[in-house]
Write a protein that holds these residues in place. Structure first.
Motif, PDB file in Angstrom:
ATOM      1  N   VAL A  34     120.333 107.350 -15.882  1.00  0.00           N
ATOM      2  CA  VAL A  34     119.600 106.386 -16.719  1.00  0.00           C
ATOM      3  C   VAL A  34     118.219 106.107 -16.151  1.00  0.00           C
ATOM      4  N   VAL A  35     118.148 105.655 -14.882  1.00  0.00           N
ATOM      5  CA  VAL A  35     116.831 105.304 -14.335  1.00  0.00           C
ATOM      6  C   VAL A  35     115.980 106.551 -14.098  1.00  0.00           C
ATOM      7  N   GLY A  36     116.615 107.664 -13.778  1.00  0.00           N
ATOM      8  CA  GLY A  36     115.852 108.890 -13.592  1.00  0.00           C
ATOM      9  C   GLY A  36     115.131 109.301 -14.867  1.00  0.00           C
ATOM     10  N   GLU A  37     115.842 109.281 -15.974  1.00  0.00           N
ATOM     11  CA  GLU A  37     115.222 109.649 -17.255  1.00  0.00           C
ATOM     12  C   GLU A  37     114.105 108.681 -17.620  1.00  0.00           C
ATOM     13  N   ILE A  38     114.328 107.400 -17.403  1.00  0.00           N
ATOM     14  CA  ILE A  38     113.301 106.400 -17.715  1.00  0.00           C
ATOM     15  C   ILE A  38     112.032 106.672 -16.919  1.00  0.00           C
ATOM     16  N   PHE A  39     112.178 106.993 -15.637  1.00  0.00           N
ATOM     17  CA  PHE A  39     110.997 107.180 -14.801  1.00  0.00           C
ATOM     18  C   PHE A  39     110.360 108.546 -14.965  1.00  0.00           C
ATOM     19  N   ILE A  40     111.120 109.560 -15.339  1.00  0.00           N
ATOM     20  CA  ILE A  40     110.504 110.838 -15.704  1.00  0.00           C
ATOM     21  C   ILE A  40     109.592 110.621 -16.911  1.00  0.00           C
ATOM     22  N   THR A  41     110.120 109.960 -17.910  1.00  0.00           N
ATOM     23  CA  THR A  41     109.355 109.710 -19.138  1.00  0.00           C
ATOM     24  C   THR A  41     108.141 108.822 -18.870  1.00  0.00           C
ATOM     25  N   ALA A  42     108.338 107.742 -18.121  1.00  0.00           N
ATOM     26  CA  ALA A  42     107.235 106.816 -17.830  1.00  0.00           C
ATOM     27  C   ALA A  42     106.158 107.507 -17.002  1.00  0.00           C
ATOM     28  N   ILE A  99     107.405 100.691  -5.707  1.00  0.00           N
ATOM     29  CA  ILE A  99     106.571 100.688  -6.918  1.00  0.00           C
ATOM     30  C   ILE A  99     106.955  99.517  -7.824  1.00  0.00           C
ATOM     31  N   MET A 100     108.255  99.219  -7.933  1.00  0.00           N
ATOM     32  CA  MET A 100     108.693  98.089  -8.770  1.00  0.00           C
ATOM     33  C   MET A 100     108.232  96.755  -8.191  1.00  0.00           C
ATOM     34  N   ILE A 101     108.276  96.614  -6.881  1.00  0.00           N
ATOM     35  CA  ILE A 101     107.787  95.379  -6.252  1.00  0.00           C
ATOM     36  C   ILE A 101     106.300  95.195  -6.545  1.00  0.00           C
ATOM     37  N   VAL A 102     105.533  96.265  -6.398  1.00  0.00           N
ATOM     38  CA  VAL A 102     104.092  96.200  -6.671  1.00  0.00           C
ATOM     39  C   VAL A 102     103.847  95.900  -8.150  1.00  0.00           C
ATOM     40  N   ALA A 103     104.629  96.504  -9.033  1.00  0.00           N
ATOM     41  CA  ALA A 103     104.469  96.250 -10.470  1.00  0.00           C
ATOM     42  C   ALA A 103     104.736  94.782 -10.794  1.00  0.00           C
ATOM     43  N   ILE A 104     105.785  94.241 -10.221  1.00  0.00           N
ATOM     44  CA  ILE A 104     106.105  92.825 -10.470  1.00  0.00           C
ATOM     45  C   ILE A 104     104.997  91.937  -9.933  1.00  0.00           C
ATOM     46  N   LYS A 105     104.570  92.198  -8.702  1.00  0.00           N
ATOM     47  CA  LYS A 105     103.560  91.347  -8.072  1.00  0.00           C
ATOM     48  C   LYS A 105     102.211  91.449  -8.766  1.00  0.00           C
ATOM     49  N   SER A 106     101.814  92.650  -9.153  1.00  0.00           N
ATOM     50  CA  SER A 106     100.469  92.819  -9.702  1.00  0.00           C
ATOM     51  C   SER A 106     100.382  92.572 -11.202  1.00  0.00           C
ATOM     52  N   LEU A 119     114.136  87.397 -12.753  1.00  0.00           N
ATOM     53  CA  LEU A 119     115.319  88.248 -12.857  1.00  0.00           C
ATOM     54  C   LEU A 119     115.463  88.888 -14.231  1.00  0.00           C
ATOM     55  N   GLY A 120     114.721  88.394 -15.214  1.00  0.00           N
ATOM     56  CA  GLY A 120     114.783  88.944 -16.568  1.00  0.00           C
ATOM     57  C   GLY A 120     113.908  90.165 -16.788  1.00  0.00           C
ATOM     58  N   PHE A 121     113.015  90.459 -15.860  1.00  0.00           N
ATOM     59  CA  PHE A 121     112.159  91.639 -16.010  1.00  0.00           C
ATOM     60  C   PHE A 121     112.974  92.920 -15.833  1.00  0.00           C
ATOM     61  N   SER A 122     112.689  93.914 -16.648  1.00  0.00           N
ATOM     62  CA  SER A 122     113.362  95.203 -16.467  1.00  0.00           C
ATOM     63  C   SER A 122     112.996  95.799 -15.109  1.00  0.00           C
ATOM     64  N   GLU A 123     111.795  95.514 -14.631  1.00  0.00           N
ATOM     65  CA  GLU A 123     111.373  96.012 -13.319  1.00  0.00           C
ATOM     66  C   GLU A 123     112.265  95.470 -12.201  1.00  0.00           C
ATOM     67  N   THR A 124     112.752  94.240 -12.366  1.00  0.00           N
ATOM     68  CA  THR A 124     113.656  93.663 -11.365  1.00  0.00           C
ATOM     69  C   THR A 124     114.998  94.395 -11.394  1.00  0.00           C
ATOM     70  N   ALA A 125     115.481  94.717 -12.576  1.00  0.00           N
ATOM     71  CA  ALA A 125     116.732  95.470 -12.692  1.00  0.00           C
ATOM     72  C   ALA A 125     116.562  96.869 -12.094  1.00  0.00           C
ATOM     73  N   TYR A 126     115.433  97.521 -12.376  1.00  0.00           N
ATOM     74  CA  TYR A 126     115.173  98.832 -11.789  1.00  0.00           C
ATOM     75  C   TYR A 126     115.134  98.735 -10.266  1.00  0.00           C
ATOM     76  N   PHE A 127     114.445  97.695  -9.762  1.00  0.00           N
ATOM     77  CA  PHE A 127     114.395  97.499  -8.316  1.00  0.00           C
ATOM     78  C   PHE A 127     115.807  97.397  -7.742  1.00  0.00           C
ATOM     79  N   ALA A 128     116.667  96.620  -8.388  1.00  0.00           N
ATOM     80  CA  ALA A 128     118.035  96.442  -7.884  1.00  0.00           C
ATOM     81  C   ALA A 128     118.768  97.787  -7.836  1.00  0.00           C
ATOM     82  N   ILE A 129     118.598  98.606  -8.850  1.00  0.00           N
ATOM     83  CA  ILE A 129     119.260  99.915  -8.878  1.00  0.00           C
ATOM     84  C   ILE A 129     118.690 100.828  -7.788  1.00  0.00           C
TER      85      ILE A 129
END
Length: 150
Positions: A34-42, A99-106, A119-129
């Motif tokens: 799941v996360v691999g496909e999301i990040f390949i596409t992104a 990268i997710m930490i930087v995305a959230i912070k910036s 905790l509602g950001f998708s970036e936070t969920a990605y970070f957890a995974i």
């Protein structure tokens, strides 16, 4: 009373654990796919539109945007592939986690008004995974596992 408690524990904790033992390999695999496909596409999308993404990096105050934009975009793309393959998973998970930490912070920090929001950001969920994959590894259905078997 002890028998009731033991039965409760067996039904609610031990039975699901014994069932899950048969498909334990599936959890990391699904997470990686799941996360691999999301990040390949992104990552690929960002690589195709570097000028606009660089402007975003500039507006978010990320230093060296002309260097970090292609680096980050390429890292998302390549690490997404590696995550799916389960190859260098801990390293790729660590890179994407940062990268997710930087995305959230910036890009998102100004929108944070509560823990719920953060905790509602998708970036936070990605970070957890990614954090989980970096620590626990890719699981048995992975190239990492195949290469490190004894």
């Amino acid at each position: 009373m002890t028998n009731i408690w033991n039965s409760f524990i067996n039904i609610t904790l031990r039975w699901p654990e014994s069932v899950a033992a048969y498909i334990q390999w599936l959890g990391p695999l699904v997470a990686r796919l799941v996360v691999g496909e999301i990040f390949i596409t992104a990552g690929w999308g960002k690589l195709q539109n570097l000028e606009a993404i660089t402007e975003n990096f500039i507006s978010w105050g990320i230093p060296f945007p002309h260097i970090l934009t292609p680096f980050t975009s390429g890292a998302e793309f390549v690490c997404g592939i590696l995550i799916i393959l389960g190859l260098f998973t801990r390293i790729s998970g660590g890179i994407l986690g940062v990268i997710m930490i930087v995305a959230i912070k910036s890009a998102l920090w100004e929108d944070v008004d509560s823990l719920d929001t953060l905790l509602g950001f998708s970036e936070t969920a990605y970070f957890a995974i990614f954090f989980w994959l970096a620590i626990a590894g890719p699981g048995k259905v992975s190239l990492d596992h195949l290469l490190t078997r004894k």
